[in-house]
Design a protein around this motif. Sequence first.
Motif, short mmCIF file in Angstrom:
data_model
loop_
_atom_site.label_atom_id
_atom_site.label_comp_id
_atom_site.label_asym_id
_atom_site.label_seq_id
_atom_site.Cartn_x
_atom_site.Cartn_y
_atom_site.Cartn_z
N CYS A 1 75.96 37.73 22.65
CA CYS A 1 75.80 36.96 23.87
C CYS A 1 74.56 36.08 23.74
CB CYS A 1 75.66 37.91 25.07
SG CYS A 1 75.62 37.09 26.66
N ALA B 1 72.27 33.45 25.86
CA ALA B 1 71.95 32.90 27.17
C ALA B 1 71.01 31.71 26.99
CB ALA B 1 71.30 33.96 28.05
N LEU C 1 76.18 31.64 27.66
CA LEU C 1 75.87 31.44 29.07
C LEU C 1 74.98 30.21 29.25
CD1 LEU C 1 75.66 34.78 28.44
CD2 LEU C 1 75.46 34.80 30.92
N ALA D 1 79.94 42.34 19.53
CA ALA D 1 79.89 41.23 20.48
C ALA D 1 78.49 40.63 20.48
CB ALA D 1 80.25 41.72 21.88
N ALA E 1 81.97 36.16 21.10
CA ALA E 1 80.67 35.58 21.44
C ALA E 1 80.77 34.93 22.81
CB ALA E 1 80.24 34.55 20.40
N LEU E 2 79.80 35.21 23.66
CA LEU E 2 79.75 34.62 24.99
C LEU E 2 78.49 33.76 25.09
CD1 LEU E 2 80.93 34.53 27.90
CD2 LEU E 2 79.39 36.42 28.46
N LEU F 1 72.09 40.75 22.92
CA LEU F 1 71.86 39.73 23.95
C LEU F 1 70.63 38.92 23.55
CD1 LEU F 1 72.16 38.31 26.69
CD2 LEU F 1 70.89 40.21 27.73
N LEU G 1 78.34 44.87 26.29
CA LEU G 1 77.67 44.63 25.01
C LEU G 1 77.32 45.95 24.31
CD1 LEU G 1 75.26 41.68 25.92
CD2 LEU G 1 77.33 41.56 24.52
N ILE H 1 77.90 42.69 31.96
CA ILE H 1 77.60 42.11 30.64
C ILE H 1 76.94 43.14 29.73
CG2 ILE H 1 76.16 40.42 29.43
CD1 ILE H 1 76.61 38.52 31.78
N LEU I 1 84.27 40.93 26.53
CA LEU I 1 83.16 41.38 25.71
C LEU I 1 83.46 42.68 24.97
CD1 LEU I 1 80.16 40.59 28.10
CD2 LEU I 1 80.66 39.50 25.91
#
Length: 432
Positions: A320, A322, A294, A318, A291-292, A344, A312, A308, A283
């Motif tokens: 994320c 979820a 979840l 970055a 890009a993550l 996020l 971030l 996390i 990250l």
Amino acid sequence: MRDITHKLCWSKMQQDEEHNPLQCLTQLRQTLSADKLSIGFFLGAGCPCAVRVPNESGEGDRPIIPDIKGLTKKVHATISISDACKASYETLNKTFAEDGLGEPNIEAMLNRIRSFREVAGKVGVRGISFDELDGLDREICQSIRTVVTCSLPGHRTPYHALASFIGSHRAPFTEVFTTNYDVLIEQALEDRRVPYFDGFVGSSRPFFDQRAIEDGEIPLRWSRLWKLHGSINWRFNKTTKAVFRSDNSEEGDELLIHPSHRKYDDSRRMPYFVMIDRLRGFLRHSERPVALILCGYSFGDEHINEAIVESLKANASAACFALQFGKLSDYPNAVTLARDNSNLSVFAPDEAIIRRRKGRWVASPTIDVAMLRGAFEVVSEMTKVGGKELSQTHVGEMPRPCRMTLGDFKQLGDFLDEFSGYTPPESLGVTQ
């Protein structure tokens, strides 16, 4: 009068917080198809529940691996009748009752066993000796291993869809993080012939190689797999103090399953902290955007949440995403974190938090529903306002509440097929 009522209600609805499902879906598609973006996937405990297998009775089906509640129930049934551990297990459960903690899940049990064992000495803790605690640890880990040791059915599961996406992705290697102990993702990657590195080196009895991880000199076409809580085929040898990956146990071995970041001795805890560092490192990667995504993660692990969020905050580029299975209110930790961190985004079936804004999913009245491609579905058409029926003209002009479905790992797998070019066999008249 009807037109005036319609306009007033329309104005009020526009003041409510809303998120456009097509806009969010477009962003996800652009993220997954970008060839200069590093993509990571984080698989939580909910993912195996999306794979269904027949019940032993032959009637109906069940998840291939149960959720934490189901896993706890199965382990409890085994340990409760164990001649070696029954008494100490009952004593352990009494400590939870005495502390007013209700019925613990299997991870809470392992955490308590290990914290007690650290200070047990020769006299034990709360009526449980060091040897009894050691035996409980081994029995519970072995029971977990028995339950989660299984093979993926066929070649068409969400895990295979993820593996196919990874194998076809043009960007730099994909990184997969998981808190699960099972080896389902390994099976899918190998079935799809996707090379990966998981921190172990060797053939007969692969050993954990921290230097290979830190040097990062792995072929770029190899993906990375990081198992944050250990695995059913990780073993720690108490004599050599080494960590191995093997399905076969040798004298002095014990299963290496870490449900938390408890303070173990250096050899045992090394894999856990190295894996967490991989998540942070991914990250915080500043050379290219990352890009993550979840799925199946409930944000119940404070240590992972911290890793996390801190990462971030350290890398504004970055992102994320979820994808949650249940309604947004089921994930208070995720809501709090997303409210405080603009990069996020939390997508639940009913609502989402995007750029710190909480809102429900509402599609424009002019949108072509087919463009949502199963990632969203229209919940209902608004036909009444203030208890009065709207005309068909006005119904067609009203926004349409939607439900996000990508929090179901199966639906996410179907969505990923769009990028890997996979064609379901049923569409070709083939039966698997």
